[in-house]
Every structure is written in C-alpha cells, then in structure tokens.
Design an enzyme around this catalytic site. Structure first.
Site, mmCIF file in Angstrom:
data_model
loop_
_atom_site.group_PDB
_atom_site.id
_atom_site.type_symbol
_atom_site.label_atom_id
_atom_site.label_comp_id
_atom_site.label_asym_id
_atom_site.label_seq_id
_atom_site.Cartn_x
_atom_site.Cartn_y
_atom_site.Cartn_z
ATOM 1 N N VAL A 136 -0.183 0.068 35.546
ATOM 2 C CA VAL A 136 -0.113 -0.331 36.943
ATOM 3 C C VAL A 136 -1.511 -0.243 37.545
ATOM 4 C CG1 VAL A 136 0.872 0.179 39.204
ATOM 5 C CG2 VAL A 136 2.247 0.521 37.137
ATOM 6 N N CYS A 137 -2.000 -1.338 38.091
ATOM 7 C CA CYS A 137 -3.311 -1.375 38.741
ATOM 8 C C CYS A 137 -4.391 -0.971 37.734
ATOM 9 C CB CYS A 137 -3.296 -0.485 39.980
ATOM 10 S SG CYS A 137 -4.760 -0.608 41.035
#
Length: 316
Positions: A99-100
């Site tokens: 994530v990210c």
C-alpha cells in the site's frame, strides 16, 4: 475464512489502516467472518504511526492468505527479518500487496523485480531510480501483476482492498462494501491518480458548479451556453472567467473530463468502444480516437489492451 495480515512498521501512515475497514464491512455484508484481520510487525508489540498513535501487533509467526504492507510517509530501511518474511510470503501466501510506499518494501525484498508496480505519485520517480528492475506505472490507482498487488497512496488503500474483495467474492459484494464506505465503487486500477477536476483547480463556486455539471452530464453537448447556464453567468462572462481560473478553454476542459471517464470505462473492460464513446459524449469512435491520440499517444483499443494487462488483471 481468509486471513488478511497488515504489516506495520514504526512511522507508518495511518491511512493505511483504512484498508481493514473494507474487509470489516465485507464480513458485515456476508453475514459471517469471511475475513479475519491480523496486524503484524516483525517483533510484535506496539507500533506507532507518524501521529504517535500506537497499534498492538503480533509477530511474524503466522502466514496469512493475503499479506499487505502499509506505507510510510518517507520510505525507510527494510530489516533483514521483514525482507525474509516477504520472500516467504511471495511463495506461501496467496497474495502480497504493498500500500502506497509499501511498494518500496516489496521492491527491497525483490518481489517486484521484472513486475509492474505503482506507488504514490510523489515517490514514483524514487521507486524507479532505486529499483530499475521494476516497471513503475506512476499514474495508476492500483496494479496487479501475478499474485503481487500495489497501490497508490492515501485513499487508494480502499480501492485496493475493494479490488481484493472483488477478486475473492465478485463485483456485487465489492459494490455493497463501497456503498457502506460511502466511496465510488471502486476506482479502476488504471484510472489516473490525478482527477481532471483537481487539476483544473477553479477558484470560484460558479466555475466549480459548471465543471461538476459537466462531469455529471457528459452525454450532453456541453456547449459554452449550457455550461454558462449551469454557472448562472452569461456565455461571454463564463468563457472569460473560466479561462482566467483554469488556464484552459471550456472545450478543452470538457475533453479532459470525457477522456477521464472513457479511460475508466475502458479499464472496466466490459464496454464496447461504441458504448464508451456514446456514454462519455464523444458521439462517435473516430472523435474519441483522435482525442486519445492527442492525450495518450495511442488509440482507445490500444489503451484498453494495456490497461487489461496492468490495471487490475494478471499480466501475461
């Protein structure tokens, strides 16, 4: 029941936790525990976010069905223990997701070598420079390459979680979860991280009102007169104010909105080109084709093929 393991490190960005809310609501929609969420860290115990909020975690003594790595505001060093766990996860877990800036952690562990991946746009160049073996697609909401998933930052964690839910249980459940979360169902993986409305950045409420009207009525001709009426201005006043606030003509801005909507429909993969052209207001395929060539350097059919490979479907 599938187990979701979210890995946190000290200094994690708290928005990464939003992904867990999607799985929580999936359980509510299913009426049973379809997912069990576990928050992991290398040694267990309290892990603190950039806001100093502490989260209790368990150590790497389990291997969930899906392993997710939350991002940090600034990617930091990756410990040997975390790298070793992720190498195991790549072969033992069904899916691994970053994530990210979690993509940096996956890349450090070698999981992204030769694969397509995305991350927050502000860190995409650094990801490309540090890990040249990774095919970085910096303008994606999320991507899937085999069993490895990556996403952009912040709210894109929810889009990624919805895509994982759809992968497990189908589009209907993901749509119902999105409704509970009060978000759009779901932004396609190939959709740009940048919104055409945000890029235009109008200052006045009248121009914002006209652009919102345009986005909601793309099938209309959206002439200057129609947009001026939505803004409650005369056509001359509207054209002058619009260009002063956005730096673009109304026609150019409307084309950007149509392109954004058409690209999202193409990434969805279920719409014939004639339908996409009609529903986004291009009127015919040839006009849409010319606009795509100007904006993306390739026709809609070519973009549709590339989005199918890297925007949410397994890569060949």
């Amino acid at each position: 029941m599938r187990q979701i393991g979210l890995i946190l490190e000290d200094g994690f960005q708290i928005m990464g936790l939003s992904a867990l809310a999607a799985f929580e609501f999936a359980n509510a929609e299913l009426g049973r525990d379809g997912y069990r969420m576990t928050i992991l860290s290398e040694h267990g115990g309290i892990v603190r976010s950039t806001l100093s909020a502490g989260i209790e975690t368990v150590a790497f003594n389990v291997m969930p069905d899906t392993v997710m790595v939350a991002g940090e505001l600034l990617p930091g060093p990756v410990s040997p223990g975390l790298k070793a766990y992720l190498v195991r996860a790549a072969s033992e877990a069904r899916r691994v997701a970053g994530v990210c800036t979690g993509a940096f952690v996956l890349a450090e562990a070698g999981l992204l070598d030769g694969r397509g991946a995305t991350t927050h746009w502000a860190h995409a160049r650094a990801l490309r420079e540090r890990f040249p073996a990774v095919r970085v697609e910096e303008d994606r909401i999320f991507m899937r390459d085999g069993n490895i998933w990556t996403s952009a930052g912040m709210s894109a964690a929810i889009d990624l979680a919805l895509a994982l839910i759809e992968d497990d249980h189908g589009a209907a459940l993901a749509r119902n979860v999105a409704r509970r979360l009060v978000v759009y169902h779901r932004r396609p993986g190939g959709q740009s991280q940048f919104s055409a409305l945000l890029e235009l950045e109008p200052r006045s409420d009248r121009i914002k009102r006209a652009l919102t009207y345009a986005k909601e009525h793309l099938r209309n001709a959206l002439s200057v007169e129609e947009l001026a009426e939505a803004a409650r201005l005369s056509p001359r006043q509207f054209s002058r104010l619009f260009r002063a606030e956005t730096g673009q003509s109304p026609a150019k801005a409307v084309e950007s909105l149509r392109l954004e909507a058409a690209r999202a429909m193409l990434e969805d993969g279920s719409h014939p080109l004639d339908v996409v052209a009609r529903d986004t207001g291009f009127a015919d395929r040839d006009r849409m084709r010319r606009a795509f060539l100007r904006a993306y350097g390739q026709p809609p059919a070519g973009l549709k093929r590339s989005l199918r490979l890297v925007g949410g479907a397994p890569a060949d």
